[in-house]
Design a protein around this motif. Structure first.
Motif, PDB file in Angstrom:
ATOM      1  N   HIS A  75     -77.149 101.454  42.026  1.00 48.39           N
ATOM      2  CA  HIS A  75     -76.413 100.423  41.281  1.00 48.39           C
ATOM      3  C   HIS A  75     -76.992  99.037  41.578  1.00 48.39           C
ATOM      4  O   HIS A  75     -77.160  98.218  40.669  1.00 48.39           O
ATOM      5  CB  HIS A  75     -74.917 100.447  41.634  1.00 48.39           C
ATOM      6  CG  HIS A  75     -74.203 101.660  41.134  1.00 48.39           C
ATOM      7  ND1 HIS A  75     -74.179 102.024  39.808  1.00 48.39           N
ATOM      8  CD2 HIS A  75     -73.493 102.611  41.801  1.00 48.39           C
ATOM      9  CE1 HIS A  75     -73.483 103.132  39.669  1.00 48.39           C
ATOM     10  NE2 HIS A  75     -73.061 103.514  40.871  1.00 48.39           N
ATOM     11  N   HIS A  78     -80.425  98.619  39.818  1.00 46.35           N
ATOM     12  CA  HIS A  78     -80.287  98.489  38.360  1.00 46.35           C
ATOM     13  C   HIS A  78     -79.377  97.325  37.971  1.00 46.35           C
ATOM     14  O   HIS A  78     -79.091  97.138  36.789  1.00 46.35           O
ATOM     15  CB  HIS A  78     -79.781  99.797  37.750  1.00 46.35           C
ATOM     16  CG  HIS A  78     -80.787 100.896  37.789  1.00 46.35           C
ATOM     17  ND1 HIS A  78     -81.950 100.869  37.054  1.00 46.35           N
ATOM     18  CD2 HIS A  78     -80.817 102.045  38.500  1.00 46.35           C
ATOM     19  CE1 HIS A  78     -82.647 101.961  37.290  1.00 46.35           C
ATOM     20  NE2 HIS A  78     -81.982 102.696  38.173  1.00 46.35           N
ATOM     21  N   GLU A  80     -76.162  96.821  38.328  1.00 49.52           N
ATOM     22  CA  GLU A  80     -74.988  97.316  37.614  1.00 49.52           C
ATOM     23  C   GLU A  80     -73.701  96.905  38.321  1.00 49.52           C
ATOM     24  O   GLU A  80     -73.652  96.801  39.543  1.00 49.52           O
ATOM     25  CB  GLU A  80     -75.037  98.844  37.531  1.00 49.52           C
ATOM     26  CG  GLU A  80     -76.229  99.373  36.768  1.00 49.52           C
ATOM     27  CD  GLU A  80     -76.402 100.872  36.895  1.00 49.52           C
ATOM     28  OE1 GLU A  80     -77.101 101.431  36.036  1.00 49.52           O
ATOM     29  OE2 GLU A  80     -75.860 101.488  37.841  1.00 49.52           O
ATOM     30  N   ASP A 113     -89.089 105.112  38.002  1.00 52.02           N
ATOM     31  CA  ASP A 113     -88.634 104.053  37.103  1.00 52.02           C
ATOM     32  C   ASP A 113     -89.705 102.965  37.043  1.00 52.02           C
ATOM     33  O   ASP A 113     -90.012 102.335  38.053  1.00 52.02           O
ATOM     34  CB  ASP A 113     -87.315 103.481  37.631  1.00 52.02           C
ATOM     35  CG  ASP A 113     -86.696 102.447  36.716  1.00 52.02           C
ATOM     36  OD1 ASP A 113     -87.431 101.666  36.082  1.00 52.02           O
ATOM     37  OD2 ASP A 113     -85.453 102.398  36.668  1.00 52.02           O
TER      38      ASP A 113
END
Length: 127
Positions: A75, A78, A80, A113
């Motif tokens: 999290h 990213h 988030e 990623d």
């Protein structure tokens, strides 16, 4: 980074191994150029304290963020939820044994990623 592949450094959880990792980081231009953001992913408070003390001595300009499990680390990376303004780390210090999502899973996701793959990762493990 060499040939487009970010390296992963594996060290045992000992102050000597972490000291060697710090010395390698200090020798890089990224560390010497100013503030350096590090994400520590570790659920062990004693290990977190050891890293904090090591950073004070070797990279005093480092800014440390801590994720206590693998899911929280993802999290954070990213950006988030509560981490939407989190800094992109220049380095990830990753314990392999984590709750919720293992360090192996975090490493696989980071290196898979394109937006995160170039972040160097130091994997901490016990022998």
């Amino acid at each position: 980074m060499q040939g487009g592949v970010a390296k992963v450094l594996v060290v045992e959880e000992s102050s000597e191994d972490l000291r060697i990792a710090w010395e390698l980081l200090v020798k890089t231009k990224a560390v010497s150029m100013g503030p350096f953001d590090i994400l520590l992913v570790d659920d062990n408070l004693a290990d977190v304290r050891m890293v904090v003390e090591g950073l004070k001595e070797t990279i005093p300009t480092a800014r440390l963020s801590v994720a206590k499990d693998g899911a929280e680390a993802i999290h954070f990376l990213h950006q988030e939820g509560r981490y939407e303004t989190a800094p992109r780390p220049d380095l990830i210090l990753l314990d392999l044994r984590l709750p919720k999502k293992s360090g192996f899973e975090v490493l696989r996701e980071v290196k898979g990623d394109r937006a995160l793959a170039n972040i160097p990762v130091v994997v901490q493990t016990c022998s």
